[in-house]
Write a protein that holds these residues in place. Sequence first.
Motif, PDB file in Angstrom:
ATOM      1  N   VAL A 112       0.866  -1.178   0.000  1.00  0.00           N
ATOM      2  CA  VAL A 112       0.000   0.000   0.000  1.00  0.00           C
ATOM      3  C   VAL A 112       0.902   1.227   0.000  1.00  0.00           C
ATOM      4  O   VAL A 112       1.787   1.362   0.851  1.00  0.00           O
ATOM      5  N   ASP A 113       0.684   2.071  -0.972  1.00  0.00           N
ATOM      6  CA  ASP A 113       1.494   3.281  -1.121  1.00  0.00           C
ATOM      7  C   ASP A 113       0.628   4.490  -0.777  1.00  0.00           C
ATOM      8  O   ASP A 113      -0.339   4.784  -1.473  1.00  0.00           O
ATOM      9  N   HIS A 114       0.989   5.172   0.312  1.00  0.00           N
ATOM     10  CA  HIS A 114       0.290   6.394   0.724  1.00  0.00           C
ATOM     11  C   HIS A 114       1.060   7.573   0.144  1.00  0.00           C
ATOM     12  O   HIS A 114       2.120   7.940   0.644  1.00  0.00           O
ATOM     13  N   GLN A 115       0.519   8.138  -0.927  1.00  0.00           N
ATOM     14  CA  GLN A 115       1.199   9.208  -1.640  1.00  0.00           C
ATOM     15  C   GLN A 115       0.711  10.572  -1.162  1.00  0.00           C
ATOM     16  O   GLN A 115      -0.471  10.766  -0.914  1.00  0.00           O
ATOM     17  N   THR A 116       1.649  11.498  -1.087  1.00  0.00           N
ATOM     18  CA  THR A 116       1.330  12.902  -0.810  1.00  0.00           C
ATOM     19  C   THR A 116       1.896  13.726  -1.948  1.00  0.00           C
ATOM     20  O   THR A 116       3.080  13.606  -2.278  1.00  0.00           O
ATOM     21  N   TRP A 117       1.039  14.544  -2.545  1.00  0.00           N
ATOM     22  CA  TRP A 117       1.415  15.378  -3.676  1.00  0.00           C
ATOM     23  C   TRP A 117       1.235  16.842  -3.305  1.00  0.00           C
ATOM     24  O   TRP A 117       0.283  17.201  -2.616  1.00  0.00           O
ATOM     25  N   HIS A 118       2.153  17.673  -3.776  1.00  0.00           N
ATOM     26  CA  HIS A 118       2.098  19.121  -3.504  1.00  0.00           C
ATOM     27  C   HIS A 118       2.238  19.884  -4.815  1.00  0.00           C
ATOM     28  O   HIS A 118       3.078  19.539  -5.653  1.00  0.00           O
ATOM     29  N   TYR A 119       1.427  20.937  -4.951  1.00  0.00           N
ATOM     30  CA  TYR A 119       1.485  21.775  -6.152  1.00  0.00           C
ATOM     31  C   TYR A 119       2.399  22.964  -5.894  1.00  0.00           C
ATOM     32  O   TYR A 119       2.195  23.715  -4.949  1.00  0.00           O
ATOM     33  N   ASP A 120       3.397  23.117  -6.745  1.00  0.00           N
ATOM     34  CA  ASP A 120       4.322  24.247  -6.658  1.00  0.00           C
ATOM     35  C   ASP A 120       3.813  25.323  -7.616  1.00  0.00           C
ATOM     36  O   ASP A 120       3.841  25.144  -8.835  1.00  0.00           O
ATOM     37  N   GLU A 121       3.336  26.422  -7.041  1.00  0.00           N
ATOM     38  CA  GLU A 121       2.784  27.501  -7.866  1.00  0.00           C
ATOM     39  C   GLU A 121       3.829  28.127  -8.783  1.00  0.00           C
ATOM     40  O   GLU A 121       3.513  28.523  -9.906  1.00  0.00           O
ATOM     41  N   ALA A 122       5.059  28.215  -8.320  1.00  0.00           N
ATOM     42  CA  ALA A 122       6.109  28.857  -9.111  1.00  0.00           C
ATOM     43  C   ALA A 122       6.375  28.093 -10.407  1.00  0.00           C
ATOM     44  O   ALA A 122       6.523  28.691 -11.467  1.00  0.00           O
ATOM     45  N   THR A 123       6.431  26.769 -10.311  1.00  0.00           N
ATOM     46  CA  THR A 123       6.718  25.957 -11.503  1.00  0.00           C
ATOM     47  C   THR A 123       5.452  25.407 -12.147  1.00  0.00           C
ATOM     48  O   THR A 123       5.534  24.784 -13.212  1.00  0.00           O
ATOM     49  N   ARG A 124       4.323  25.582 -11.461  1.00  0.00           N
ATOM     50  CA  ARG A 124       3.032  25.040 -11.924  1.00  0.00           C
ATOM     51  C   ARG A 124       3.143  23.534 -12.162  1.00  0.00           C
ATOM     52  O   ARG A 124       2.787  23.019 -13.219  1.00  0.00           O
ATOM     53  N   HIS A 125       3.656  22.866 -11.149  1.00  0.00           N
ATOM     54  CA  HIS A 125       3.949  21.436 -11.263  1.00  0.00           C
ATOM     55  C   HIS A 125       3.560  20.729  -9.973  1.00  0.00           C
ATOM     56  O   HIS A 125       3.783  21.250  -8.884  1.00  0.00           O
ATOM     57  N   TRP A 126       2.996  19.535 -10.094  1.00  0.00           N
ATOM     58  CA  TRP A 126       2.705  18.697  -8.930  1.00  0.00           C
ATOM     59  C   TRP A 126       3.913  17.809  -8.654  1.00  0.00           C
ATOM     60  O   TRP A 126       4.458  17.190  -9.566  1.00  0.00           O
ATOM     61  N   TRP A 127       4.310  17.746  -7.390  1.00  0.00           N
ATOM     62  CA  TRP A 127       5.461  16.939  -6.974  1.00  0.00           C
ATOM     63  C   TRP A 127       5.041  15.915  -5.930  1.00  0.00           C
ATOM     64  O   TRP A 127       4.263  16.215  -5.019  1.00  0.00           O
ATOM     65  N   LEU A 128       5.589  14.737  -6.038  1.00  0.00           N
ATOM     66  CA  LEU A 128       5.393  13.683  -5.046  1.00  0.00           C
ATOM     67  C   LEU A 128       6.324  13.968  -3.879  1.00  0.00           C
ATOM     68  O   LEU A 128       7.547  13.955  -4.038  1.00  0.00           O
ATOM     69  N   THR A 129       5.780  14.244  -2.714  1.00  0.00           N
ATOM     70  CA  THR A 129       6.613  14.579  -1.558  1.00  0.00           C
ATOM     71  C   THR A 129       6.822  13.389  -0.621  1.00  0.00           C
ATOM     72  O   THR A 129       7.648  13.462   0.285  1.00  0.00           O
ATOM     73  N   SER A 130       6.075  12.320  -0.836  1.00  0.00           N
ATOM     74  CA  SER A 130       6.189  11.152   0.039  1.00  0.00           C
ATOM     75  C   SER A 130       7.219  10.140  -0.449  1.00  0.00           C
ATOM     76  O   SER A 130       7.499   9.160   0.252  1.00  0.00           O
ATOM     77  N   GLY A 131       7.811  10.361  -1.596  1.00  0.00           N
ATOM     78  CA  GLY A 131       8.834   9.460  -2.126  1.00  0.00           C
ATOM     79  C   GLY A 131       8.234   8.245  -2.822  1.00  0.00           C
ATOM     80  O   GLY A 131       7.021   8.069  -2.870  1.00  0.00           O
ATOM     81  N   LEU A 132       9.104   7.430  -3.376  1.00  0.00           N
ATOM     82  CA  LEU A 132       8.666   6.215  -4.076  1.00  0.00           C
ATOM     83  C   LEU A 132       8.095   5.219  -3.085  1.00  0.00           C
ATOM     84  O   LEU A 132       8.383   5.259  -1.886  1.00  0.00           O
ATOM     85  N   PRO A 133       7.303   4.269  -3.578  1.00  0.00           N
ATOM     86  CA  PRO A 133       6.691   3.290  -2.656  1.00  0.00           C
ATOM     87  C   PRO A 133       7.743   2.427  -1.967  1.00  0.00           C
ATOM     88  O   PRO A 133       8.785   2.115  -2.546  1.00  0.00           O
ATOM     89  N   ASP A 134       7.437   2.069  -0.737  1.00  0.00           N
ATOM     90  CA  ASP A 134       8.306   1.173   0.021  1.00  0.00           C
ATOM     91  C   ASP A 134       7.909  -0.261  -0.330  1.00  0.00           C
ATOM     92  O   ASP A 134       6.909  -0.771   0.169  1.00  0.00           O
ATOM     93  N   ILE A 135       8.675  -0.890  -1.196  1.00  0.00           N
ATOM     94  CA  ILE A 135       8.318  -2.241  -1.639  1.00  0.00           C
ATOM     95  C   ILE A 135       8.828  -3.325  -0.682  1.00  0.00           C
ATOM     96  O   ILE A 135       8.634  -4.507  -0.933  1.00  0.00           O
ATOM     97  N   THR A 136       9.462  -2.912   0.409  1.00  0.00           N
ATOM     98  CA  THR A 136       9.952  -3.895   1.382  1.00  0.00           C
ATOM     99  C   THR A 136       8.928  -4.166   2.477  1.00  0.00           C
ATOM    100  O   THR A 136       9.143  -5.053   3.291  1.00  0.00           O
ATOM    101  N   GLN A 137       7.839  -3.406   2.496  1.00  0.00           N
ATOM    102  CA  GLN A 137       6.819  -3.597   3.544  1.00  0.00           C
ATOM    103  C   GLN A 137       6.114  -4.932   3.369  1.00  0.00           C
ATOM    104  O   GLN A 137       5.968  -5.434   2.268  1.00  0.00           O
ATOM    105  N   ASP A 138       5.680  -5.502   4.479  1.00  0.00           N
ATOM    106  CA  ASP A 138       4.934  -6.787   4.443  1.00  0.00           C
ATOM    107  C   ASP A 138       3.461  -6.540   4.596  1.00  0.00           C
ATOM    108  O   ASP A 138       2.977  -5.688   5.188  1.00  0.00           O
TER     109      ASP A 138
END
Length: 138
Positions: A112-138
């Motif tokens: 399960v990947d809990h993603q957090t995204w933030h919009y940067d007004e200066a670049t008009r771009h959405w960025w993933l702030t939570s990082g890539l999914p943790d594939i080592t979780q059980d």
Amino acid sequence: MRRITSLLIVLLSGLLLAGCATKTRSDALTTTLKAYGSTLRWGDFQSAAQFVEPKVRAAHPLTSLQLARFQQVRVTEYNDDAGPVPTGDFDVQQTVVINLVNIHNQSERSVVDHQTWHYDEATRHWWLTSGLPDITQD
């Protein structure tokens, strides 16, 4: 009377501009989430890392161990049906279930990947702030 009319025109113009900005932000989010999901569906974790906010990426660069782990799995499903949930004017969260198959032993598991995204007004771009999914979780 002219003063009231002028004031109304200014207020309506401001509301229209705010509506356009919100639509632009929403369209950018949809495009970004589709592109990110597609990138992960193809198992291209190195390209997916480019969606991570640059400051987060610089503070937590992918290690050779993480890259090796990503290369050991194939993504069989990326379920983002729940969709993004706004948590503020410039932030959304999304929960995604990713099914992975280990290429060495063919065992399948889900993360399960809990993603957090933030919009940067200066670049008009959405960025993933939570990082890539943790594939080592059980």
